[in-house]
Design a protein around this motif. Structure first.
Motif, PDB file in Angstrom:
ATOM      1  N   LYS A 172       0.842  -1.205   0.000  1.00 30.12           N
ATOM      2  CA  LYS A 172       0.000   0.000   0.000  1.00 30.12           C
ATOM      3  C   LYS A 172       0.871   1.247   0.000  1.00 30.12           C
ATOM      4  O   LYS A 172       0.573   2.249  -0.643  1.00 30.12           O
ATOM      5  CB  LYS A 172      -0.908  -0.006   1.220  1.00 30.12           C
ATOM      6  CG  LYS A 172      -2.078  -0.964   1.077  1.00 30.12           C
ATOM      7  CD  LYS A 172      -3.009  -0.797   2.238  1.00 30.12           C
ATOM      8  CE  LYS A 172      -4.186  -1.763   2.094  1.00 30.12           C
ATOM      9  NZ  LYS A 172      -5.077  -1.676   3.261  1.00 30.12           N
ATOM     10  N   LYS A 173       1.920   1.106   0.693  1.00 28.88           N
ATOM     11  CA  LYS A 173       2.813   2.263   0.800  1.00 28.88           C
ATOM     12  C   LYS A 173       3.372   2.631  -0.584  1.00 28.88           C
ATOM     13  O   LYS A 173       3.380   3.794  -0.979  1.00 28.88           O
ATOM     14  CB  LYS A 173       3.950   1.923   1.773  1.00 28.88           C
ATOM     15  CG  LYS A 173       4.785   3.125   2.156  1.00 28.88           C
ATOM     16  CD  LYS A 173       5.938   2.713   3.066  1.00 28.88           C
ATOM     17  CE  LYS A 173       6.838   3.922   3.299  1.00 28.88           C
ATOM     18  NZ  LYS A 173       8.054   3.513   4.014  1.00 28.88           N
ATOM     19  N   PRO A 202      -9.618  -2.976   0.261  1.00 31.98           N
ATOM     20  CA  PRO A 202      -9.430  -4.258  -0.435  1.00 31.98           C
ATOM     21  C   PRO A 202     -10.593  -5.214  -0.266  1.00 31.98           C
ATOM     22  O   PRO A 202     -10.696  -6.197  -1.001  1.00 31.98           O
ATOM     23  CB  PRO A 202      -8.160  -4.812   0.201  1.00 31.98           C
ATOM     24  CG  PRO A 202      -8.032  -4.115   1.492  1.00 31.98           C
ATOM     25  CD  PRO A 202      -8.638  -2.779   1.325  1.00 31.98           C
ATOM     26  N   GLU A 203     -11.456  -4.947   0.664  1.00 35.17           N
ATOM     27  CA  GLU A 203     -12.593  -5.851   0.849  1.00 35.17           C
ATOM     28  C   GLU A 203     -13.649  -5.707  -0.245  1.00 35.17           C
ATOM     29  O   GLU A 203     -14.561  -6.527  -0.357  1.00 35.17           O
ATOM     30  CB  GLU A 203     -13.242  -5.641   2.233  1.00 35.17           C
ATOM     31  CG  GLU A 203     -13.958  -4.321   2.460  1.00 35.17           C
ATOM     32  CD  GLU A 203     -12.995  -3.181   2.782  1.00 35.17           C
ATOM     33  OE1 GLU A 203     -13.463  -2.092   3.057  1.00 35.17           O
ATOM     34  OE2 GLU A 203     -11.765  -3.381   2.716  1.00 35.17           O
ATOM     35  N   ILE A 204     -13.550  -4.650  -1.025  1.00 40.47           N
ATOM     36  CA  ILE A 204     -14.533  -4.469  -2.109  1.00 40.47           C
ATOM     37  C   ILE A 204     -14.437  -5.634  -3.091  1.00 40.47           C
ATOM     38  O   ILE A 204     -13.340  -6.080  -3.422  1.00 40.47           O
ATOM     39  CB  ILE A 204     -14.282  -3.138  -2.854  1.00 40.47           C
ATOM     40  CG1 ILE A 204     -14.553  -1.966  -1.912  1.00 40.47           C
ATOM     41  CG2 ILE A 204     -15.171  -3.018  -4.116  1.00 40.47           C
ATOM     42  CD1 ILE A 204     -14.216  -0.622  -2.471  1.00 40.47           C
ATOM     43  N   LYS A 205     -15.590  -6.072  -3.498  1.00 40.51           N
ATOM     44  CA  LYS A 205     -15.660  -7.244  -4.380  1.00 40.51           C
ATOM     45  C   LYS A 205     -14.855  -7.026  -5.680  1.00 40.51           C
ATOM     46  O   LYS A 205     -14.950  -5.982  -6.312  1.00 40.51           O
ATOM     47  CB  LYS A 205     -17.124  -7.512  -4.725  1.00 40.51           C
ATOM     48  CG  LYS A 205     -17.345  -8.894  -5.288  1.00 40.51           C
ATOM     49  CD  LYS A 205     -18.816  -9.080  -5.609  1.00 40.51           C
ATOM     50  CE  LYS A 205     -19.031 -10.429  -6.278  1.00 40.51           C
ATOM     51  NZ  LYS A 205     -20.437 -10.603  -6.656  1.00 40.51           N
ATOM     52  N   GLU A 244      -8.988   4.353  -8.107  1.00 38.37           N
ATOM     53  CA  GLU A 244      -7.886   3.455  -7.771  1.00 38.37           C
ATOM     54  C   GLU A 244      -7.550   3.559  -6.272  1.00 38.37           C
ATOM     55  O   GLU A 244      -7.386   2.549  -5.578  1.00 38.37           O
ATOM     56  CB  GLU A 244      -6.658   3.830  -8.609  1.00 38.37           C
ATOM     57  CG  GLU A 244      -5.478   2.946  -8.345  1.00 38.37           C
ATOM     58  CD  GLU A 244      -4.208   3.492  -9.002  1.00 38.37           C
ATOM     59  OE1 GLU A 244      -3.465   2.714  -9.598  1.00 38.37           O
ATOM     60  OE2 GLU A 244      -3.976   4.718  -8.879  1.00 38.37           O
ATOM     61  N   LYS A 245      -7.519   4.790  -5.830  1.00 39.36           N
ATOM     62  CA  LYS A 245      -7.185   5.051  -4.428  1.00 39.36           C
ATOM     63  C   LYS A 245      -8.188   4.369  -3.504  1.00 39.36           C
ATOM     64  O   LYS A 245      -7.830   3.736  -2.505  1.00 39.36           O
ATOM     65  CB  LYS A 245      -7.190   6.571  -4.206  1.00 39.36           C
ATOM     66  CG  LYS A 245      -6.546   7.018  -2.946  1.00 39.36           C
ATOM     67  CD  LYS A 245      -6.515   8.556  -2.950  1.00 39.36           C
ATOM     68  CE  LYS A 245      -5.976   9.073  -1.621  1.00 39.36           C
ATOM     69  NZ  LYS A 245      -5.995  10.545  -1.614  1.00 39.36           N
ATOM     70  N   ILE A 246      -9.424   4.504  -3.914  1.00 41.85           N
ATOM     71  CA  ILE A 246     -10.488   3.895  -3.100  1.00 41.85           C
ATOM     72  C   ILE A 246     -10.310   2.380  -3.035  1.00 41.85           C
ATOM     73  O   ILE A 246     -10.426   1.769  -1.982  1.00 41.85           O
ATOM     74  CB  ILE A 246     -11.868   4.259  -3.678  1.00 41.85           C
ATOM     75  CG1 ILE A 246     -12.110   5.764  -3.481  1.00 41.85           C
ATOM     76  CG2 ILE A 246     -12.978   3.450  -3.037  1.00 41.85           C
ATOM     77  CD1 ILE A 246     -13.260   6.304  -4.302  1.00 41.85           C
TER      78      ILE A 246
END
Lengths: 97, 1051
Positions: free
Chosen positions: B13-14, B112-115, B105-107
């Motif tokens: 993520k960094k 990461p849990e988004i399907k 993209e940022k979101i």
């Protein structure tokens, strides 16, 4: 001096004339030569050949045939033509000068 | 969440945040830069308020709805339409889209849990990358060009070019349609014909007479451009100065295609670059070449011509310098500055040894000078005439001279009556010869060359003025050809000044202009070639569509050159007959290639029909199309191209129908043939059975030769059909033999036939030969020319029998009664039956019997003739219908080389040149004509050789009358391929083209006058097929001659 070198074509500046005039002038000069040539060559023909010649010129035959006939019957026809052309050139060049 | 996808390297993520931050920073910087540029640009462009149809907000709103991939197109369109600011805003919009994607993209990265976050993230990143790349490119362009509008337009042009190239590539793969070709040809023809006008226009006001013409570029994008050429030479080195128009002009069709790409403006001006003009010199002279090594470009034609004149001036200066040096002349003739000669820009100039001159030289001769020249000549003329009059020559010589001069004066020039009307037109080639001869007379060229020139020129010029080429262009091309040849042939003998002057004086000063395709000073071969190409061009105007191909054109060119050469070498004498022949040959050649071209078209169209049908189709149908095409194309019009195309399609349909009919007919005939073969086999089997029976019961007969002239001793018990062995009307005994051998495979083999039974031709030849051999072996023919003939048809039959390899012949009456038997080795029959007679064909007419006959042949006076074997009865067969004596078939002569009977072979041969059967001739004796369809001989007409010759003449005359206006080969094709009965059948069905109707009418007339009809196919009597047209015509003409009605059928 130039005129001595010039042939009849140059002497009369035929190429500097308008086309129709140039052609006419050439024809008139050639006629003079041809007449002189005929005066020389016709007496050389035999009786039979002269009759043949008369048929050619009286008929509606191609003039090419006439020249072909004369070339065949007169051994040095080409030379005679050249001589008569040269004679005319000399004769006329004096007058042109 | 794990980021372990195979195709996307995992990032922490960094790392992602760092990268994003970096991108955002870069984007912010660029955005700022764009904003600055936009501000500057807006200021510079200062668009009108009303141009701005979209405000920024609207643009942004719209752009947000546009996918990134389409943005660029949108930008270019907007710029092109003048929405400059909006376009700029759109660029910003693209950036905005990138930003929004990055937000997404940022979101995704943050959640990461988004399907399907991984998958979506991947897509978004790819999209960002692509948009970023596109935006970078666009921004780079803006930076570099500093003119977004220009960049955008350039992109538009690129895009259009790309599409156009694609479109052109697509189009290049397609065959040219009739319509396109018609249009192209029309334009080309116009262009050629306009050349003269252009040339004339451009001559005015120019120092040098350039030859101007519109040329077709070598790219489809360059449509036509103007080009002027000026040729001269420097010390024998060719020099050509060229001025040409540089422009790109688009075809209408291409413009239409561009419309589909959204380009809304109209007219060529959009696509046509502003033309510029270029000048360059092509020269073999090093000095001039070094001085003017490159192509010089100008904005106007005038500027380009000015440069060209400068080059020419310099070239002429160099020329004079070099000549001066060569001649050792101190000062050049300043008045002799050359002006232009003409030349075709497409051909290499060959003006070796000549100076450039003007077709219309400015006469430096003053009127006074001219007058003085005329007077000098006039005076000389008068003096010479006076000398002639007073000279020593005889009157005859004097008259001869005058007449000779007069004849010469008349030659080659137009003649007028007193009213000034032309009563005889001048002929170009005669005039050319006359002028050449005049030059010879004044000593400039050799007189001996005149005749040679006459030969060449007359042959080549014949067609130009002979009426076959009626277009001005055609004539001009031929004039160019004839004159070019004349010049070239004497190229080494005629001074260069004459080379320049003669074309002018002949009224074709702009020969390059006049011929269009043939230059004035190219060699004869090149001229011939040029004219050939020219003719090809003319012909191509006559035949549209994709009929012509390169091979045909090449072949045609070769043939044409060959023809010219042939006449130049062998038929050179300039008489009317040669000219006529030449013209005929040339027309033949043209027509021949027209036909070839049309046939090519048929195949191009993919007509899957048999060759025979194709040719027949060409003959019956397409040749009509040829004529139609010729007529139509003389006035090329688009609408006619369409109709011609339809017409061709119709012809193809007709051909297919004809083919189907032909196939059906063949199938029908095949069935008939099969049935006939089956019948014959049955008959053979029956004959064999009966032979076996006969052999058993008459064994003595085989061992002991039968007594001759015996009275009928037994009734024939065999079941052989009597009609197969009977001698029919017009036949001899050998014909009966032939029929039996051909119809009985076993018999043929027993007699030595080794070939295939299905090979009807070989079998027929064998049967003819063996029939004669059998006749000799069994005593019906001897070696002194005697043969037994039959006086009455259908009364007696001659059956061949084989026993242990030996042949015998059983004579039978029509009722089957055996009359006698001839065995192998029997001497020539010295005692004959009532229905027989002996004829010696080696004797002349004096030996012919005088026959007193009744109409029904029953009474024949048989006078005695002294023959080899004693006293023979002779007689003639009487035609039962006419009561006239009928010539019997000649004894078949054996060709010592082939072993084949001459008669049989000859009767089947067709003269390929005349298309008619070879005629038999004799030396005044009665000649037998035996024209028939193979396998039988129906008529024997007693005609003298003179009559036969007359028939031949009438035949030729009739064919000429019927086909002289048709393409060459048409008659040959039809007479070989179409049977006489078939063409009548087609005629009845209304399927014969109008141009063949005269032939059909003639055939019908022959039928009416003679009462004869063409033979149809018959498995027994005419197994090799129906009677050909030529055969029937000949047969009918002979009959017409015999009955005294030949004039009625002479066309």
């Amino acid at each position: 001096m130039d005129n001595i070198k010039k042939d009849l074509f140059d002497l009369f500046q035929i190429d500097q004339m308008p086309p129709e005039k140039g052609e006419e002038m050439l024809g008139r000069l050639a006629k003079l030569v041809f007449q002189a040539v005929l005066v020389r060559v016709l007496p050389m023909l035999s009786e039979e050949e002269l009759s043949e010649y008369e048929k050619i010129v009286e008929g509606d035959q191609d003039a090419v045939i006439l020249f072909k006939f004369l070339s065949e019957k007169i051994e040095n026809f080409d030379e005679i033509v050249k001589e008569e052309a040269e004679a005319l050139r000399i004769e006329l060049s004096k007058q042109v000068e | 969440m794990t980021t372990t996808t195979k195709d996307y390297p995992p990032k922490s993520k960094k790392e992602l945040l760092e990268e994003l931050e970096k991108l955002q920073k870069e984007s912010a910087e660029r955005k700022e830069k764009i904003a600055q540029m936009e501000a500057a640009k807006a200021k510079a462009l200062s668009p009108k308020e009303d141009d701005e149809k979209l405000d920024t907000k609207q643009a942004e709103k719209a752009l947000s709805q546009i996918k990134v991939k389409k943005s660029f197109t949108q930008v270019t369109e907007l710029i092109n339409k003048g929405y400059k600011e909006s376009a700029a805003n759109k660029i910003s919009g693209i950036y905005g889209i990138i930003e929004s994607q990055k937000e997404r993209e940022k979101i995704l990265v943050s959640n990461p849990e988004i399907k399907n976050s991984e998958k979506r993230l991947k897509t978004i990143r790819a999209s960002i990358e692509e948009s970023q790349k596109e935006l970078n490119n666009l921004l780079n362009d803006i930076e570099n060009q500093d003119d977004p509008e220009k960049v955008a337009k350039s992109k538009v042009a690129e895009f259009i070019d790309e599409k156009t190239t694609e479109a052109l590539a697509d189009e290049a793969g397609k065959p040219e349609t009739d319509e396109e070709k018609a249009r192209r040809l029309s334009e080309e023809a116009k262009a050629v014909l306009e050349e003269e006008e252009n040339a004339k226009k451009n001559l005015e006001g120019l120092k040098y007479n350039f030859v101007w013409k519109n040329k077709r570029g070598d790219s489809d994008l360059i449509y036509m451009y103007e080009e002027g050429t000026f040729n001269f030479e420097i010390s024998g080195k060719e020099t050509e100065v060229i001025v040409y128009e540089k422009k790109t002009e688009w075809k209408e069709s291409k413009i239409k295609r561009m419309f589909t790409l959204g380009f809304k403006k109209f007219g060529k001006e959009v696509f046509q670059q502003k033309p510029s003009w270029s000048t360059y010199v092509y020269t073999e002279n090093d000095k001039l070449d070094k001085k003017y090594p490159k192509e010089y470009e100008f904005n106007t034609k005038e500027e380009a011509i000015k440069k060209a004149e400068e080059i020419i001036n310099e070239g002429l200066r160099i020329k004079f310098e070099e000549e001066k040096k060569f001649m050792g002349i101190s000062e050049p003739d300043s008045t002799a500055e050359p002006v232009a000669i003409s030349s075709d820009a497409d051909t290499k100039p060959e003006n070796k040894g000549s100076e450039p001159i003007s077709p219309e030289p400015t006469p430096p001769i003053t009127p006074e000078k001219m007058k003085s020249y005329e007077e000098i000549i006039k005076k000389a003329d008068e003096e010479r005439n006076a000398l002639l009059e007073k000279g020593p020559q005889s009157l005859r010589i004097k008259n001869g001279v005058l007449k000779g001069v007069k004849a010469w004066e008349k030659f080659g020039v137009e003649q007028r009556n007193k009213e000034g009307e032309i009563i005889k037109e001048g002929v170009f080639w005669k005039r050319a010869i006359k002028m050449t001869t005049n030059l010879a007379l004044i000593g400039l060229i050799s007189m001996s060359s005149v005749e040679y020139l006459a030969k060449q020129t007359s042959a080549i010029s014949a067609t130009a003025l002979g009426g076959s080429m009626t277009t001005a262009l055609g004539k001009k091309m031929f004039i160019g050809l004839g004159f070019g040849t004349l010049i070239d042939l004497n190229g080494k003998k005629i001074p260069s000044k004459l080379k320049k002057w003669m074309p002018i004086i002949m009224g074709i000063g702009g020969l390059g202009i006049a011929t269009g395709l043939a230059g004035a000073f190219v060699p004869a071969a090149a001229l011939a070639s040029g004219a050939s190409i020219g003719l090809g061009y003319l012909s191509s105007k006559f035949i549209k569509g994709s009929y012509t191909d390169e091979k045909l054109a090449q072949k045609k060119q070769e043939k044409t050159e060959k023809l010219f050469k042939k006449y130049a070498e062998t038929n050179g004498e300039a008489n009317e007959k040669n000219l006529e022949n030449f013209e005929k040959d040339y027309i033949k050649l043209l027509k021949h290639f027209e036909n070839l071209t049309i046939r090519g078209k048929l195949f191009d169209e993919g007509a899957k029909i048999l060759t025979g049908s194709v040719v027949a189709g060409v003959v019956l149908g397409i040749s009509g199309a040829t004529q139609d095409h010729r007529l139509e194309n003389e006035h090329i019009k688009e609408t006619k191209a369409e109709s011609a195309h339809e017409e061709m399609a119709k012809h193809l349909d007709d051909l297919k129908k004809q083919h189907e009919e032909a196939v059906a007919q063949i199938e029908k005939l095949d069935k008939q043939h099969e049935q006939s073969v089956a019948d014959l086999k049955d008959q053979q089997a029956e004959i064999k059975n009966s032979e076996n029976n006969t052999d058993d019961s008459n064994s003595n007969e085989n061992n002991q030769p039968a007594e001759k002239n015996q009275t009928p001793v037994s009734q024939d018990k065999s079941e052989v059909k009597i009609e197969n062995i009977l001698v029919r009307k017009g036949e001899g005994i050998e014909h009966s033999f032939i029929r039996q051998i051909e119809g009985n495979a076993e018999l043929a083999k027993e007699l030595g036939y080794k070939g295939e039974i299905d090979d009807t031709k070989a079998l027929h030849e064998f049967a003819g030969h063996q029939a004669h051999v059998v006749a000799i072996k069994t005593g019906y023919v001897d070696n002194q020319g005697n043969e037994v003939r039959i006086a009455e048809a259908d009364k007696v039959g001659y059956e061949i029998k084989m026993e242990d390899g030996h042949v015998s012949v059983i004579e039978k009456t029509s009722t089957g009664e055996i009359v006698e038997t001839h065995n192998e080795g029997d001497k020539f029959e010295d005692k004959i039956e009532k229905v027989e007679y002996v004829k010696n064909i080696s004797q002349n007419n004096d030996t012919e019997a005088t026959i007193n006959s009744s109409a029904n042949n029953t009474t024949i006076d048989t006078p005695k003739v002294e023959g080899q074997n004693g006293e023979y009865s002779t007689g003639e067969q009487i035609n039962s219908e006419t009561g006239l004596p009928v010539e019997n078939i000649k004894s078949e002569q054996i060709n010592p080389e082939t072993g084949l009977p001459v008669e049989n072979i000859k009767s089947e041969q067709i003269n390929p040149e005349t298309g008619k059967p070879y005629a038999e001739t004799g030396d005044g004796e009665k000649t037998t004509s035996t024209e028939s369809s193979p396998g039988s001989v129906e008529i024997y007409k007693e005609l003298t050789s003179v009559e036969i010759e007359h028939v031949d003449r009438v035949f030729d005359n009739n064919i000429d009358h019927l086909f002289r206006e048709r393409p060459e080969g048409e008659w040959n094709s039809i007479q070989k391929l179409i049977p006489a009965d078939r063409i009548l059948e087609l005629y009845d069905k209304g399927q014969v083209e109008s141009h063949f109707k005269p032939l059909v009418h003639h055939i019908i007339k022959l039928e009416e006058v003679t009462g004869l009809h063409p033979y149809s196919y018959d498995p027994i009597d005419h197994p090799l097929g129906p009677e050909k047209i030529a055969v029937f015509m000949t047969r009918a003409l002979e009959e017409a001659t015999r009955i005294g009605k030949i004039d009625e059928v002479t066309l």
